[in-house]
Design an enzyme around this catalytic site. Structure first.
Site, mmCIF file in Angstrom:
data_model
loop_
_atom_site.group_PDB
_atom_site.id
_atom_site.type_symbol
_atom_site.label_atom_id
_atom_site.label_comp_id
_atom_site.label_asym_id
_atom_site.label_seq_id
_atom_site.Cartn_x
_atom_site.Cartn_y
_atom_site.Cartn_z
ATOM 1 N N ASP A 187 34.584 6.456 -41.812
ATOM 2 C CA ASP A 187 35.129 6.109 -43.061
ATOM 3 C C ASP A 187 36.354 5.971 -42.828
ATOM 4 O OD1 ASP A 187 35.325 5.808 -46.063
ATOM 5 O OD2 ASP A 187 33.351 6.398 -45.880
ATOM 6 N N ASP A 244 38.369 2.654 -46.542
ATOM 7 C CA ASP A 244 38.091 2.946 -47.916
ATOM 8 C C ASP A 244 39.269 2.498 -48.896
ATOM 9 O OD1 ASP A 244 36.692 5.118 -49.617
ATOM 10 O OD2 ASP A 244 39.236 5.377 -49.941
ATOM 11 N N HIS A 275 26.755 4.900 -51.293
ATOM 12 C CA HIS A 275 27.217 5.728 -51.931
ATOM 13 C C HIS A 275 27.387 5.781 -53.419
ATOM 14 C CE1 HIS A 275 30.240 5.305 -50.310
ATOM 15 N NE2 HIS A 275 31.468 6.433 -50.614
ATOM 16 N N ASP A 276 28.007 4.611 -53.734
ATOM 17 C CA ASP A 276 28.924 4.642 -54.859
ATOM 18 C C ASP A 276 27.384 3.508 -56.566
ATOM 19 O OD1 ASP A 276 31.254 5.905 -54.090
ATOM 20 O OD2 ASP A 276 31.657 4.335 -53.196
HETATM 21 C C1 NOJ Z 1 35.973 4.459 -52.139
HETATM 22 C C2 NOJ Z 1 34.171 5.673 -51.490
HETATM 23 O O1 NOJ Z 1 33.598 4.660 -51.575
HETATM 24 C C3 NOJ Z 1 34.235 6.433 -53.337
HETATM 25 O O2 NOJ Z 1 33.214 6.838 -52.751
HETATM 26 C C4 NOJ Z 1 35.570 6.917 -53.113
HETATM 27 O O3 NOJ Z 1 35.120 8.298 -54.812
HETATM 28 C C5 NOJ Z 1 36.591 6.025 -53.929
HETATM 29 N N1 NOJ Z 1 36.586 4.779 -52.269
HETATM 30 C C6 NOJ Z 1 37.857 7.131 -52.532
HETATM 31 O O4 NOJ Z 1 38.404 7.148 -52.154
#
Ligand code: NOJ
Length: 562
Positions: free
Chosen positions: A104, A204, A334-335
């Site tokens: 990542d 990201d 994961h989001d």
């Molecule tokens: C996207 C990531 O997937 C997330 O988990 C994170 O909080 C934000 N970008 C900030 O890095």
């Protein structure tokens, strides 16, 4: 791709990818936190499922304000996760199993504990301009931009007596990409990882790296405020192309950019050699389907989505990308909430709908990305208090609403949180029916979902399970080139139950029928000739037969060779 066009074959178009959230995957040393040796132990498991690409969420040194997306040192490993030797051992084990590894890449921001920020705060001349610093009275932020984690995107730093910008948490200051020294340091760091032999990056929040001159105020109707001006900013293509030319272009690697707010019309400028050199994009159009008009945390108008609209979005990306451009196919990560809870039915039809989602992921045109636990149909959990949450984004949104007087307490948004929180996908992986689901021998850092005795890997590997269905689909995609490279055609665009499409490559056509609903429906599509349809795979016990005129049961799917 027209029929007589040669196929642009690439290894990264053919793989099935699996995403690991290391903290919640497998704990090898009993401290309650998943770790790298824990992942290495499970490489054989991933191989048996048929996975050939692993996306590892951040494992770098971090104070964990945002579970690793706040990086303190890009070139070392978080203590809780192990050492660089452990990481090397993981890479070797993956490669021994012919599984590629992507890391990542989080370079919109660092942690506020990163050495660059510490130096910048002290106005050390090399680092003075590494972040966005602005003058202004301590009670008046330089503009109206909001943070994705709630509140203002600006924090006043007493030490430097200036404001700094953070589009995410206040502990994640945004790097200043205008500064060529920042770009040099990022390129060197990327090269350092590429030299270690990794196979690429998931990148990201990369569409936020270019901020417009003067940092103008943004539209307050949008969430967060400012996204209209800091998303896809004026120099984004210049920065990405430069990074590509200096790094990725020199290696046989894949890049997938996370870019909210990207439309299919914008994608071509980012993708491929004729764009910025990126290989795929995680767009968010389908993630925005079931949120209210004010965005993900709008307390009104969330939770409903229509299949016709979903098909319209997915089909647009399937058919309107440039000839050589390629999709990343995902439904969760994961989001996001668990896919079976969001897009399926995690109660009466959990098995059937999880298999239907798997069928969709593995049979549309693009590289499929599975998230840990999808393969056993892991579900959302139930949060009952603010204290029970971990995710800074969910917590930030609740705190904002309380501060502005919109709600009194967690209870007022409990249903929305239980629908949408990022915490659902972060509960530990469920391996066995025993204590702590076999995730850890210690105290898990985050509670295990209560249903682990029923839903776990061991149970899911027997019989006609979700796990076995994923395995069969992955094998099928490996076997049938048409499922990778075939052209996609949608039928019945307005039907609210059936999602029906064909994939065609040369003489070969495969039909996919998905009854994406909890009611039976009869398949009747005159435009598709099915007399010689040969059933390949379904998700109910009996194998599917000729689909024409046939009733598809709730969440039933069938794949046919025509
Ligand atoms: C996207 C990531 O997937 C997330 O988990 C994170 O909080 C934000 N970008 C900030 O890095």
């Amino acid at each position: 791709m027209s029929i007589d066009q040669p196929i642009d074959r690439q290894w990264w178009k053919e793989v099935t990818a699996y995403q690991i959230y290391p903290r919640s995957f497998n704990d090898s040393n009993g401290d309650g936190v998943g770790d790298i040796p824990g992942i290495t132990e499970k490489v054989g498991y991933l191989d048996s499922l048929g996975i050939d690409l692993l996306w590892l969420c951040p494992v770098y040194d971090s104070p964990n304000a945002d579970n690793g997306y706040d990086i303190r040192d890009y070139q070392s490993i978080m203590d809780e996760f192990g050492t660089i030797d452990d990481w090397e051992a993981l890479l070797a084990e993956l490669h021994d199993h012919d599984i590629r590894l992507i890391m990542d890449l989080v370079v919109n921001h660092t942690s506020d504990e990163h050495e660059w920020f510490e130096q910048s705060r002290r106005r050390n001349s090399k680092y003075e301009d590494y972040y966005y610093w602005r003058d202004g009275p301590p009670d008046e932020p330089p503009n109206n931009w909001g943070s994705f984690m709630g509140g203002s995107a600006w924090t006043y730093d007493e030490r430097r007596e200036q404001w700094y910008l953070h589009l995410f948490d206040e502990r994640q200051p945004d790097l200043n990409w205008r500064n060529p020294a920042v770009r040099d340091d990022i390129a060197s760091m990327v090269t350092w990882w590429l030299e270690k032999g990794i196979d690429g990056f998931r990148i990201d929040a990369i569409n936020y790296i270019s901020k417009p001159d003067g940092l103008p105020d943004g539209d307050t109707e949008l969430s967060p405020t400012g996204i209209d001006v800091f998303g896809h900013g004026p120099r984004i293509h210049e920065y990405l192309r430069e990074l590509y030319d200096r790094t990725f272009a020199n290696y046989d690697v894949v890049t997938i950019a996370e870019m909210a707010g990207t439309t299919v019309d914008m994608a071509g400028d980012y993708l491929g050699e004729d764009g910025d050199g990126l290989d795929m994009i995680f767009h968010f159009e389908h993630m925005d389907l079931d949120v209210g008009p004010g965005g993900r945390w709008d307390t009104e108008g969330w939770g409903e989505w229509s299949l016709a609209e979903f098909k319209e979005i997915m089909s647009r990306w399937q058919t309107e990308l440039g000839e050589d451009d390629w999709n990343a196919i995902y439904l969760g990560n994961h989001d996001q909430p668990r896919i079976v809870s969001r897009f399926g039915d995690d109660e009466a039809y959990r098995e059937e709908s999880a298999k239907l989602l798997a069928t969709f992921l593995l049979t549309t045109r693009g590289t499929p990305f599975l998230y840990q636990g999808d393969e056993i149909g892991m579900t959302n959990t139930e949060f009952t208090s603010l204290d029970g949450l971990d995710d800074p984004m969910t917590i930030g949104f609740i705190e904002d609403l309380i501060a502005e007087g919109t709600i009194d307490s967690f209870e007022d948004v409990r249903d929305l949180v239980n629908y949408m929180s990022r915490d659902h996908s972060r509960t530990p992986m469920q391996w066995f029916a025993e204590t702590n689901a076999g995730f850890t021998e210690g105290d898990p850092w985050f509670p295990i979902a209560e249903n682990y005795q029923e839903i776990n890997v061991e149970a899911a590997r027997t019989g006609e399970s979700i796990w076995n269905h994923y395995q069969s689909l992955i094998a099928l995609r490996d076997e049938l080139e048409v499922l990778v490279y075939g052209e996609y055609e949608l039928y019945l665009p307005d039907d609210e139950q059936l999602y029906t499409y064909t994939r065609t490559l040369g003489e070969e056509t495969v039909l996919v029928v998905l009854n994406w609903s909890d009611e039976p429906v009869t398949f009747d599509v005159g435009a598709i000739e099915t007399d010689d349809a040969e059933p390949i795979l379904g998700n109910y016990e009996e194998s599917p037969d000729n689909p024409q005129g046939r009733e598809f049961r709730p969440y039933e799917t069938g794949i046919y060779r025509l």
